[in-house]
Structures are given as C-alpha cells and as structure tokens.
Design a protein around this motif. Structure first.
Motif, short mmCIF file in Angstrom:
data_model
loop_
_atom_site.label_atom_id
_atom_site.label_comp_id
_atom_site.label_asym_id
_atom_site.label_seq_id
_atom_site.Cartn_x
_atom_site.Cartn_y
_atom_site.Cartn_z
N GLU A 117 0.82 -1.21 0.00
CA GLU A 117 0.00 0.00 0.00
C GLU A 117 0.86 1.27 0.00
OE1 GLU A 117 -3.59 2.06 2.67
OE2 GLU A 117 -2.94 -0.01 3.06
N VAL A 118 1.91 1.25 0.81
CA VAL A 118 2.81 2.41 0.85
C VAL A 118 3.59 2.52 -0.45
CG1 VAL A 118 4.76 3.45 2.07
CG2 VAL A 118 3.00 2.24 3.35
N ARG A 119 4.00 1.39 -0.99
CA ARG A 119 4.75 1.41 -2.25
C ARG A 119 3.92 2.02 -3.38
NH1 ARG A 119 5.16 -2.28 -6.33
NH2 ARG A 119 4.05 -3.86 -5.12
N HIS A 120 2.63 1.67 -3.43
CA HIS A 120 1.77 2.23 -4.48
C HIS A 120 1.64 3.75 -4.32
CE1 HIS A 120 0.99 -1.67 -5.93
NE2 HIS A 120 0.05 -2.04 -5.05
N ALA A 121 1.51 4.21 -3.07
CA ALA A 121 1.41 5.65 -2.83
C ALA A 121 2.69 6.36 -3.25
CB ALA A 121 1.11 5.91 -1.36
N PHE A 122 3.83 5.77 -2.93
CA PHE A 122 5.10 6.35 -3.34
C PHE A 122 5.23 6.36 -4.87
CE2 PHE A 122 7.67 5.43 0.80
CZ PHE A 122 7.09 6.54 1.39
N ALA A 123 4.81 5.27 -5.50
CA ALA A 123 4.92 5.17 -6.96
C ALA A 123 4.09 6.24 -7.65
CB ALA A 123 4.49 3.77 -7.42
N GLU A 124 2.89 6.50 -7.11
CA GLU A 124 2.04 7.54 -7.69
C GLU A 124 2.69 8.92 -7.56
OE1 GLU A 124 -1.75 7.28 -5.85
OE2 GLU A 124 -2.31 5.39 -6.82
N ALA A 125 3.28 9.19 -6.38
CA ALA A 125 3.95 10.48 -6.17
C ALA A 125 5.17 10.62 -7.07
CB ALA A 125 4.35 10.61 -4.71
N ILE A 126 5.90 9.54 -7.27
CA ILE A 126 7.08 9.56 -8.14
C ILE A 126 6.66 9.83 -9.58
CG2 ILE A 126 8.92 8.14 -9.11
CD1 ILE A 126 9.13 6.78 -6.35
N ALA A 127 5.57 9.18 -10.00
CA ALA A 127 5.07 9.37 -11.37
C ALA A 127 4.60 10.81 -11.59
CB ALA A 127 3.94 8.39 -11.65
N ALA A 128 3.88 11.36 -10.60
CA ALA A 128 3.41 12.74 -10.72
C ALA A 128 4.58 13.72 -10.77
CB ALA A 128 2.50 13.08 -9.53
N ARG A 129 5.61 13.42 -10.04
CA ARG A 129 6.79 14.28 -10.04
C ARG A 129 7.49 14.23 -11.40
NH1 ARG A 129 9.87 12.24 -5.40
NH2 ARG A 129 11.14 11.01 -6.83
N ALA A 130 7.56 13.05 -11.96
CA ALA A 130 8.19 12.91 -13.27
C ALA A 130 7.38 13.63 -14.35
CB ALA A 130 8.34 11.42 -13.61
N THR A 131 6.06 13.53 -14.25
CA THR A 131 5.20 14.21 -15.23
C THR A 131 5.41 15.73 -15.18
OG1 THR A 131 3.53 12.47 -15.03
CG2 THR A 131 2.81 14.59 -15.93
N ALA A 132 5.60 16.25 -13.98
CA ALA A 132 5.82 17.69 -13.82
C ALA A 132 7.24 18.09 -14.20
CB ALA A 132 5.53 18.10 -12.39
N GLY A 133 8.10 17.11 -14.43
CA GLY A 133 9.48 17.41 -14.77
C GLY A 133 10.30 17.87 -13.58
N HIS A 134 9.90 17.47 -12.40
CA HIS A 134 10.60 17.90 -11.18
C HIS A 134 11.53 16.80 -10.67
CE1 HIS A 134 7.26 21.04 -10.15
NE2 HIS A 134 8.04 21.41 -11.16
N VAL A 135 12.60 17.25 -10.06
CA VAL A 135 13.58 16.34 -9.46
C VAL A 135 13.82 16.80 -8.02
CG1 VAL A 135 15.93 15.46 -9.51
CG2 VAL A 135 14.71 15.86 -11.65
N LEU A 136 13.79 15.85 -7.09
CA LEU A 136 14.05 16.19 -5.69
C LEU A 136 15.54 16.09 -5.39
CD1 LEU A 136 11.13 14.42 -3.76
CD2 LEU A 136 11.26 16.77 -4.61
N ASP A 137 16.07 17.16 -4.85
CA ASP A 137 17.48 17.18 -4.46
C ASP A 137 17.53 17.36 -2.94
OD1 ASP A 137 20.20 17.28 -4.43
OD2 ASP A 137 20.38 19.31 -5.25
#
Length: 215
Positions: A117-137
């Motif tokens: 369940e946590v992995r799916h939530a993280f995967a969705e947030a990672i996908a949304a971040r990639a769509t926005a073209g953002h990178v976390l530093d």
C-alpha cells in the motif's frame, strides 16, 4: 653497691617471669589442639544474592512512550530474540534508506523496504513528479530523535510506530536544474510518524514500512 645488687635481682626476677609467660620455642612443641566442633564459632552465612527484576529488553527506556510498553511486552513474549535497541537502530536506517529511495525515484529499492500500500502511494507520487518534470534534491541532515510511540500484536502481526524528529534540506528542481522550491542551506525540522510491521516468528527478519503520517 647495695642498690646495684637490688636492681640486678629485680631484673633477674622479671626475666624469669617473662620466660615463664612466653615459654621457650624449641621447634618441638605440640600443635594447638583444635577446639571441639561445638566450641568453634559457626561460619558467618553469606548474604543471599539480591534478585534483580529487569524489564524485558529495556522496555523501561527513555526512547519508549508508555503507550507502547504493553505492545512491546507482547512482542518480546512472542519472540524472545526481539531487541528494542536493535529495532530502533534499524528503524533509523530504514528511515534514511526509504527517504533517499523515494527522493531518487528508486521503486526497486522501495519494493523490499515498504508494504504494497505504501509502495503504491510512493509510486504515484514519483510518477506525478516525473510528469511535472521535477527532481528532488533532498538531503537528510540528521535524525535528532527516534521514539517508539506505540506497539501492538494482532494474531502474529506485530506493528511498531516510531516518531522521527529530523532535519531535512529539501530542494525541488526542474528539468533544467533550476530551483523550483526549497533551499539546501536551510534544513527544515520534520516530524514523521511511521509504522513498521512484521509477521512474528517469520523467517524474514525485516520490518517493512506499513503506514506514514506527520506528527
């Protein structure tokens, strides 16, 4: 002259008395006979060892909230090899690894660190971040404190909730590397409440992240 003779006689008398009192050691004296058993002093009994009652696996610990004590006792009772100190150190390591994997978008690493369940939530947030073209530093500067806030056992499923107080330097960049939000020079105080779960007596010793929240 008479006085000298008198003193000599007194000295001789004292020497004789001293000889009679101390005796003369020749090396052939009979050894002292031991006293009968009833006359010998009874040996002083040794004090009984003090029984020290300790909390199992350091449950009485300043890094444990009182609400978690009953649950931790249940875990220790079900699995005697459980060590609270080792668990806390492992939880802090997992906190760092999970955050870094999430920040990097490393879903493969997250797969064995967190529950589905946590992995799916993280995967969705990672996908949304990639769509926005953002990178976390982001960078975990320090974990100031980790406290076991709660613990429970349901059947064979054990759950332990840990509150993390940490300093994190958070920066979001766009595809070109420009800073969109945050600052690497100013660390922010964060307070996360993570719950780890594991099936007791399982061959897998790892605890996985089952739930996340903010304090």
């Amino acid at each position: 002259m008479v006085l000298v003779v008198v003193l000599a006689m007194v000295a001789a008398f004292l020497a004789l008395r001293l000889y009679m009192v101390l005796g003369k050691r020749t090396g052939h004296e009979q050894p002292l006979m031991p006293k009968p058993a009833e006359e010998r002093a009874a040996p002083t009994p040794l004090p009984r060892p003090i029984e020290i009652v300790q909390e199992p696996r350091e449950i009485a610990n300043r890094n444990i909230d009182s609400r978690a004590e009953a649950g931790l006792r249940a875990i220790v009772s079900a699995e005697s090899g459980f060590d609270i100190g080792q668990f806390l150190e492992g939880a802090k390591s997992a906190y760092r690894m999970i955050l870094e994997a999430y920040w990097k978008g490393d879903e493969e690493a997250l797969e064995w660190l967190v529950e589905d369940e946590v992995r799916h939530a993280f995967a969705e947030a990672i996908a949304a971040r990639a769509t926005a073209g953002h990178v976390l530093d982001n960078r975990l500067v320090s974990i100031e404190r980790a406290i076991i806030a709660d613990a429970s056992v349901e059947g064979k499923l054990a759950r332990i909730t840990v509150r993390f107080d940490a300093d994190i330097a958070a920066v979001t960049r766009d595809a070109e590397g420009n800073v969109v939000a945050g600052s690497m020079s100013d660390a922010e105080e964060t307070h996360d409440v993570w719950t780890f779960a594991r099936m007791l007596k399982s061959s897998d010793p790892n605890w996985k992240l089952a739930d996340t929240d903010e304090a």
